[in-house]
Design an enzyme around this catalytic site. Structure first.
Site, PDB file in Angstrom:
ATOM      1  N   GLY A  60     -61.328  77.723 -38.402  1.00  0.00           N
ATOM      2  CA  GLY A  60     -62.765  77.900 -38.254  1.00  0.00           C
ATOM      3  C   GLY A  60     -63.109  79.086 -37.380  1.00  0.00           C
ATOM      4  N   CYS A  61     -64.319  79.097 -36.878  1.00  0.00           N
ATOM      5  CA  CYS A  61     -64.803  80.206 -36.056  1.00  0.00           C
ATOM      6  C   CYS A  61     -63.905  80.433 -34.853  1.00  0.00           C
ATOM      7  CB  CYS A  61     -66.232  79.901 -35.596  1.00  0.00           C
ATOM      8  SG  CYS A  61     -66.910  81.123 -34.459  1.00  0.00           S
ATOM      9  N   PHE A  62     -63.494  81.677 -34.645  1.00  0.00           N
ATOM     10  CA  PHE A  62     -62.561  81.946 -33.549  1.00  0.00           C
ATOM     11  C   PHE A  62     -63.193  81.831 -32.171  1.00  0.00           C
ATOM     12  CE2 PHE A  62     -62.844  86.649 -35.173  1.00  0.00           C
ATOM     13  CZ  PHE A  62     -64.179  86.734 -34.841  1.00  0.00           C
TER      14      PHE A  62
END
Length: 238
Positions: A60-62
């Site tokens: 997912g979003c880092f």
């Protein structure tokens, strides 16, 4: 969401935050059966080589991944970046198109004398993301948000594959694990404005509703691993 990606830096994150407000915050940890905490990996041999080690994970979003692992004891540095594609497409706007092969990832430099690779994977599976979601995490959709472990050695690959088999056999989650395990081709650091976004934008709705709960879950569920002080990503080299 992807059609908006070139008009400003974070439109899909804003859209995700609004979606979270509408339907409720994303879960802070994966959908385990009966809310059970996942066990440690049965296969997690000690590293005999001296010096720091590197782990590269995508889920997912880092922003959230970086925030979680910066708070793990034994972790020295975490960078947000891209893995799985080529150098010429390793930029935020290209990766956001979802067709580059890249996944938003984090590069974790850690001291194996303080925290093992298997323990990092336990954090990854327990609080950092949901390994049962295919090409998405919560409100974010696309192959760039896939769950993947990019291994840097045969030993890492063996630990990761064994752990996934262990968790699947124990039926820890309500759905099958979809996490990929592949050798790391290369890691490309993300743009400077992405580094430590959690720390510098703590009031951002996306952070509040999607990422802060993950850090809180780490502190609550694994207090022995939680560290308050973290190291800045020092991303000025890009």
């Amino acid at each position: 969401m992807q059609a908006l990606s070139r008009s400003s830096s974070f439109p899909r994150r804003l859209a995700a935050a609004l979606l979270a407000l509408a339907v409720g915050a994303c879960t802070a940890s994966p959908a385990t059966r009966d809310g059970a905490m996942i066990p440690p990996p049965a296969k997690d041999p000690a590293v005999t080589a001296p010096g720091d080690q590197v782990a590269v994970l995508a889920g997912g979003c880092f922003w959230g991944l970086q925030a979680v692992f910066e708070h793990v004891k034994g972790v020295k540095q975490v960078w947000a970046g891209y893995a799985g594609g080529s150098a010429d497409t390793a930029s935020y706007f290209r990766v956001s198109d979802g067709d580059t092969g890249h996944a938003e990832s984090v590069k974790i430099v850690y001291d194996p004398r303080q925290v093992s690779y298997g323990t990092l994977l336990k954090v990854f599976f327990a609080v950092a993301h949901d390994p049962t979601q295919l090409n998405r995490q919560g409100p974010d959709h696309g192959t760039q948000y896939r769950s993947e472990i990019f291994t840097t050695s045969d030993a890492q690959r063996a630990v990761a594959q064994a752990y996934i088999r262990q968790l699947d056999a124990a039926k820890i989650y309500e759905a099958p694990i979809v996490t990929k395990v592949e050798p790391l081709p290369a890691f490309y650091m993300a743009e400077g404005y992405h580094q430590d976004y959690y720390r510098t934008h703590s009031n951002d709705p996306y952070i509040v509703y999607n990422d802060a709960p993950k850090v809180a879950a780490l502190r609550k569920l694994m207090p022995e691993l939680y560290q308050t002080e973290t190291s800045l990503a020092e991303a000025q080299q890009r």
